[in-house]
Design an enzyme around this catalytic site. Structure first.
Site, PDB file in Angstrom:
ATOM      1  CG  HIS A  64      -1.720  -1.022   1.565  1.00 16.40           C
ATOM      2  ND1 HIS A  64      -2.834  -1.255   1.049  1.00 16.40           N
ATOM      3  CD2 HIS A  64      -1.601  -2.418   1.713  1.00 16.40           C
ATOM      4  CE1 HIS A  64      -3.574  -2.409   1.326  1.00 16.40           C
ATOM      5  NE2 HIS A  64      -2.685  -3.071   1.737  1.00 16.40           N
ATOM      6  NE  ARG A  66      -0.867   3.694   3.690  1.00 14.98           N
ATOM      7  CZ  ARG A  66      -1.881   2.718   4.029  1.00 14.98           C
ATOM      8  NH1 ARG A  66      -2.684   2.308   3.572  1.00 14.98           N
ATOM      9  NH2 ARG A  66      -1.520   1.984   5.111  1.00 14.98           N
ATOM     10  CG  ASN A  96      -6.163   0.199   0.667  1.00 12.50           C
ATOM     11  OD1 ASN A  96      -5.037   0.202   0.130  1.00 12.50           O
ATOM     12  ND2 ASN A  96      -6.048   0.010   2.085  1.00 12.50           N
ATOM     13  CG  HIS A 181      -8.784  -7.974   3.725  1.00  9.90           C
ATOM     14  ND1 HIS A 181      -7.460  -7.166   4.395  1.00  9.90           N
ATOM     15  CD2 HIS A 181      -9.468  -8.080   4.722  1.00  9.90           C
ATOM     16  CE1 HIS A 181      -7.804  -7.139   5.357  1.00  9.90           C
ATOM     17  NE2 HIS A 181      -8.805  -7.790   5.702  1.00  9.90           N
ATOM     18  CG  HIS A 234      -3.543 -10.207   4.398  1.00 13.61           C
ATOM     19  ND1 HIS A 234      -4.682 -10.838   4.365  1.00 13.61           N
ATOM     20  CD2 HIS A 234      -3.575  -8.898   4.126  1.00 13.61           C
ATOM     21  CE1 HIS A 234      -5.569  -9.637   4.165  1.00 13.61           C
ATOM     22  NE2 HIS A 234      -4.812  -8.689   3.763  1.00 13.61           N
ATOM     23  CG  ASP A 304      -0.972  -6.281   4.283  1.00 14.14           C
ATOM     24  OD1 ASP A 304      -1.155  -5.259   3.525  1.00 14.14           O
ATOM     25  OD2 ASP A 304      -1.697  -6.636   5.039  1.00 14.14           O
ATOM     26  CG  HIS A 308      -1.195   3.310   9.347  1.00 19.40           C
ATOM     27  ND1 HIS A 308      -2.230   3.949   8.713  1.00 19.40           N
ATOM     28  CD2 HIS A 308      -1.476   1.994   9.114  1.00 19.40           C
ATOM     29  CE1 HIS A 308      -2.973   3.054   7.797  1.00 19.40           C
ATOM     30  NE2 HIS A 308      -2.673   2.071   8.390  1.00 19.40           N
TER      31      HIS A 308
HETATM   32  O1  DOR Z   1      -3.841  -3.531   8.493  1.00 21.87           O
HETATM   33  C1  DOR Z   1      -3.872  -3.549   7.356  1.00 21.87           C
HETATM   34  N1  DOR Z   1      -3.803  -2.256   6.855  1.00 21.87           N
HETATM   35  N2  DOR Z   1      -4.738  -4.344   6.473  1.00 21.87           N
HETATM   36  C2  DOR Z   1      -4.783  -4.065   5.161  1.00 21.87           C
HETATM   37  O2  DOR Z   1      -5.651  -4.848   4.604  1.00 21.87           O
HETATM   38  C3  DOR Z   1      -5.060  -2.664   4.560  1.00 21.87           C
HETATM   39  C4  DOR Z   1      -3.871  -2.002   5.374  1.00 21.87           C
HETATM   40  C5  DOR Z   1      -3.881  -0.430   5.353  1.00 21.87           C
HETATM   41  O3  DOR Z   1      -4.153  -0.223   3.931  1.00 21.87           O
HETATM   42  O4  DOR Z   1      -3.470   0.034   6.012  1.00 21.87           O
END
Ligand code: DOR
Length: 444
Positions: A64, A66, A96, A181, A234, A304, A308
């Site tokens: 991801h 972002r 996402n 997922h 996952h 994965d 953050h």
């Molecule tokens: O913990 C997760 N964070 N699982 C996910 O499937 C999405 C991901 C995120 O995009 O932060």
């Protein structure tokens, strides 16, 4: 007079379809040309690989990054820089973002943003929604698309498709393998009250093993009815792994380094840093996942990578977001497991190069073979090094593995014949290109 190549990698231990052994590799025009004793050949550049191990480029099929929408956590440049610093040569990025990757325009926008900024090769997943379900058959065929990704349980962002009828519409409109997922949304809703404020160790109580198993069983049933191939991302429970062993004709399986190497015991020391969807669980599940890795049920390793910021993670649970960085630590963490005897180096390659190529039908990647892209992950299997937050190139600037000393290290990353990373330094401009897929190669 011997042959001439652009680059010769000299004297490394090469892990390929032929086994493991000392070989030279000749590369021209970004492609592998020759493998063997190239002693009489000449080259524009010779890279001394004595004492090093050369793997096919590691392909991380779940990250991801972002961008667009949350560039304070990561962007395509920083995420792909983290990838190549960690020995990863190609990534598949998740939909996402904000806006979500749910249309041709959104995919084109990501490909445009990637041009000249991504350090590794890349493809982007197309998010499946109720609105675009009937167009996914065309959308999944667009250049640069890794396939369709569906969240059947909610995670970061709002992408969600929880009803069987909607999932069925998606499956009946696509042809390629789709990634899921798998956590059961009704059960997550029902159990939301089990989250205890300030106690991230209740995350796996809320999102329990039954939630994961229910979703995986539903997906297998729906895939079988529709005659489609699915990829369960996952996988986090021993039960799912045992179940999926009986459904390999329709379902492929991803496992992550964090589910294989961390357990619920670490909530005490890592707190919300360990919070992830699906959750890191107790050691019974970790053992079950390793059993699936050993017997071949697990097809591939994906990180994965879900960064953050520390500030976001500092919010008290459950306001803290789920996810942790992983693209840069996948290779050192899992090669450390190789040295510990938990898997062989050949199995690592099977799960990070050959496996992704096989499942997603990648063109000319995933093997060290003539005619294939000259993508290499060059590692020192005897280098002891501590993983530190300072080393993490991701915008989030932290890793749950900080302070962890590993016994192997990625020292070089080559993408299509170009050394992009050597000994921790970026050596080339960002020239990552879209990954090509056999099922969507343009016809002339
Ligand atoms: O913990 C997760 N964070 N699982 C996910 O499937 C999405 C991901 C995120 O995009 O932060």
């Amino acid at each position: 007079m011997g042959a001439t190549f652009d680059v010769i990698l000299k004297g490394g231990v090469v892990v390929n379809h032929d086994g493991v052994g000392v070989r030279d590799i000749g590369v021209s025009d970004g492609r592998i040309m020759a493998i063997g004793d190239l002693g009489s050949a000449s080259a524009g550049e010779t890279i001394d690989c004595f004492g090093l191990t050369i793997l096919p480029g590691v392909i991380d099929t779940q990250v991801h990054f972002r961008e667009p929408g949350a560039e304070h956590k990561e962007d395509l440049e920083s995420g792909s820089r983290a990838a190549v610093l960690g020995g990863v040569t190609a990534v598949f990025e998740m939909p996402n973002t904000d806006p979500q990757t749910v249309s041709a325009a959104a995919l084109e926008d990501k490909l445009e943003r990637a041009r000249g900024r991504m350090h590794c090769d890349h493809a982007f997943f197309m998010g499946g929604t109720r609105e675009n379900a009937r167009e996914l058959g065309e959308l999944e065929m667009l250049p640069g698309c890794a396939g369709v990704k569906v969240f059947v349980g909610s995670s970061t962002g709002t992408l969600l498709l929880e009803d069987d009828e909607d999932i069925d519409v998606v499956l009946r409109h696509i042809r390629r393998r789709a990634a899921f997922h798998a956590e059961d949304e009704p059960r997550l809703r029902e159990r939301a009250g089990l989250r205890e404020p300030g106690r991230p160790e209740t995350h796996p109580v809320w999102r329990d093993e039954t939630a994961a198993m229910l979703a995986t069983q539903r997906l297998v049933r729906l895939a079988r009815a529709a005659g489609r191939r699915i990829h369960i991302l996952h996988v986090s429970t021993a039960e799912e792994m045992a179940f999926l062993a009986h459904h390999k004709d329709v379902a492929s399986v991803e496992v992550t380094p964090h589910h294989l190497t961390l357990t619920a015991d670490s909530y005490a020391s890592l707190g919300t840093k360990l919070q992830m969807n699906p959750p890191v669980r107790d050691s019974r599940h970790r053992i079950g996942l390793w059993a699936g890795l050993a017997n071949g049920t697990a097809d591939i390793l994906g990180s994965d990578h879900a960064p953050h910021t520390l500030e976001e993670k500092a919010k008290p649970y459950p306001d803290s977001p789920s996810g942790m960085a992983g693209v840069q630590t996948l290779v050192p963490i899992m090669l450390d497991q190789v040295n510990a005897g938990c898997l062989s180096i050949e199995r690592f390659v099977d799960m990070t190069s050959a496996g992704p190529a096989r499942l997603f039908q990648i063109a000319c990647k995933g093997r060290i073979a003539a005619g294939y892209d000259a993508d290499f992950t060059i590692v020192d299997m005897r280098r002891r090094q501590e993983i530190t937050d300072d080393w993490i190139a991701s915008r989030c600037a932290w890793t749950p593995y900080a302070g962890h000393t590993v016994s192997a290290w990625p020292v070089g990353t080559m993408v299509r014949g170009r050394v992009v990373m050597w000994e921790g330094d970026l050596l080339a401009p960002a020239t990552g290109e879209p990954v090509r897929f056999l099922e969507t190669l343009p016809r002339s």
